[in-house]
Design a protein around this motif. Sequence first.
Motif, PDB file in Angstrom:
ATOM      1  N   PRO A 303       0.810  -1.232   0.000  1.00 12.81           N
ATOM      2  CA  PRO A 303       0.000   0.000   0.000  1.00 12.81           C
ATOM      3  C   PRO A 303       0.836   1.272   0.000  1.00 12.81           C
ATOM      4  O   PRO A 303       0.278   2.376  -0.128  1.00 12.81           O
ATOM      5  CB  PRO A 303      -0.800  -0.120   1.306  1.00 12.81           C
ATOM      6  N   ALA A 304       2.158   1.169   0.176  1.00 10.58           N
ATOM      7  CA  ALA A 304       3.028   2.341   0.192  1.00 10.58           C
ATOM      8  C   ALA A 304       4.397   1.934  -0.327  1.00 10.58           C
ATOM      9  O   ALA A 304       4.728   0.753  -0.435  1.00 10.58           O
ATOM     10  CB  ALA A 304       3.137   2.911   1.610  1.00 10.58           C
ATOM     11  N   THR A 305       5.197   2.907  -0.657  1.00  9.73           N
ATOM     12  CA  THR A 305       6.542   2.641  -1.148  1.00  9.73           C
ATOM     13  C   THR A 305       7.414   2.099  -0.019  1.00  9.73           C
ATOM     14  O   THR A 305       7.109   2.264   1.168  1.00  9.73           O
ATOM     15  CB  THR A 305       7.172   3.920  -1.707  1.00  9.73           C
ATOM     16  N   LEU A 311      12.934   3.191   8.721  1.00  6.98           N
ATOM     17  CA  LEU A 311      13.005   3.748  10.067  1.00  6.98           C
ATOM     18  C   LEU A 311      12.888   5.265  10.049  1.00  6.98           C
ATOM     19  O   LEU A 311      12.264   5.865  10.930  1.00  6.98           O
ATOM     20  CB  LEU A 311      14.326   3.321  10.727  1.00  6.98           C
ATOM     21  N   LEU A 312      13.499   5.899   9.054  1.00  6.31           N
ATOM     22  CA  LEU A 312      13.417   7.353   8.900  1.00  6.31           C
ATOM     23  C   LEU A 312      12.833   7.670   7.535  1.00  6.31           C
ATOM     24  O   LEU A 312      13.557   7.774   6.548  1.00  6.31           O
ATOM     25  CB  LEU A 312      14.803   7.980   9.056  1.00  6.31           C
ATOM     26  N   PRO A 313      11.495   7.789   7.429  1.00  6.06           N
ATOM     27  CA  PRO A 313      10.880   8.098   6.124  1.00  6.06           C
ATOM     28  C   PRO A 313      11.366   9.441   5.598  1.00  6.06           C
ATOM     29  O   PRO A 313      11.619  10.368   6.373  1.00  6.06           O
ATOM     30  CB  PRO A 313       9.373   8.123   6.445  1.00  6.06           C
ATOM     31  N   PRO A 314      11.522   9.564   4.290  1.00  8.93           N
ATOM     32  CA  PRO A 314      11.998  10.842   3.731  1.00  8.93           C
ATOM     33  C   PRO A 314      10.949  11.940   3.901  1.00  8.93           C
ATOM     34  O   PRO A 314       9.751  11.696   3.824  1.00  8.93           O
ATOM     35  CB  PRO A 314      12.236  10.510   2.261  1.00  8.93           C
TER      36      PRO A 314
END
Length: 356
Positions: A303-305, A311-314
């Motif tokens: 459902p998402a990239t 751990l640290l999404p952009p």
Amino acid sequence: MIQPTTSPQHPAQRTDRLVARITSTLAGLLVLVLLIWAGRIGWSMLHYESTDDAQVEEYINPINSKVSGYIRQIHYQENQAVKAGDTLVVLDDRDFELPVAEAEAALANAQAQLLNLARTVQTSQRSSQVSQSQIGAAKARLVQQEQDFARYHQLLADEAVTRQQFERVQSALDVARSDYQALAGGYQTALSRVNESQGQRAVLQAEIRRRQALLRKARLDLSYTIVTAPYAGVMGRQTIQEGQLMQAGQPLAYIVNRQAGKWITANFKETQLPRLHVGQPVRIITDAYPDQVFAGRIESLSPATGARFSLLPPDNATGNFIKVIQRLPIRIHLTDQPAKIAQLAAGMNATVTVAK
């Protein structure tokens, strides 16, 4: 007639012509190969979606210690196949046997108190029954004394008896009334003791249930000193030694779950997703077995990239933005026979091709 003479060719000229001819031939072959390769690439791009960013996946779970203790025995080796329930590690259980013995003694004490209380209740009930019988006799004597008192009172009015006789009857009535009241009070006291004992019985029963829960907890902690395999699988690398102190929650080993099966996680570009859907057949080639083709089908789309699950999404709202094509993980179910799938190991690289 004089024939014209031809001068012989120099050997260097013949060599140059031969090299040129070979070079031209090789160049032509190279151009042909490049054209064929470009044609195949073009044909593949027109009819297939492909990615080499794919890996074989399998559930690899840690086996954690639920209690703290020193390792006494290790019953597994690296890469060993185990069954569900097989003993893997045994911890020192001496620190956990004492709480079990203490809980058992406390439970036995509470049960003995309940037994003594039951005997006390039984004795109080018998005493109350005896008091009730005595009350009946005292009631009969009181009624008789009241009748005598009434008769003697009438006789005294008629001067048929002396006052001394009347007073003797009156005193007997007072004694009978006192005896009756005393027995009635004793009966009520006996009933109160029975009710009080019944209340203490409920308290002791609750205490017994609490002691039973503590005993179960102590036995459960004792059972945690024997660590077993949660399911059938293959053990991973062994990183513990006998005598090592383990803390609660610390991993003792890693096990590969063979019951859950294997699958492929393929990371396709977001521009390829419009031509992919659930149930679509795929063709898989691994780097380990390039001569074998594995079959599968798309089981689900993320459902998402993949970056969003990191751990640290952009965060593109700050700083300079550089547009990068994102990839979405796609789960692929392997449809080959289990014997063929068994060749694959978690982490192997694969190339996945899907027909458009």
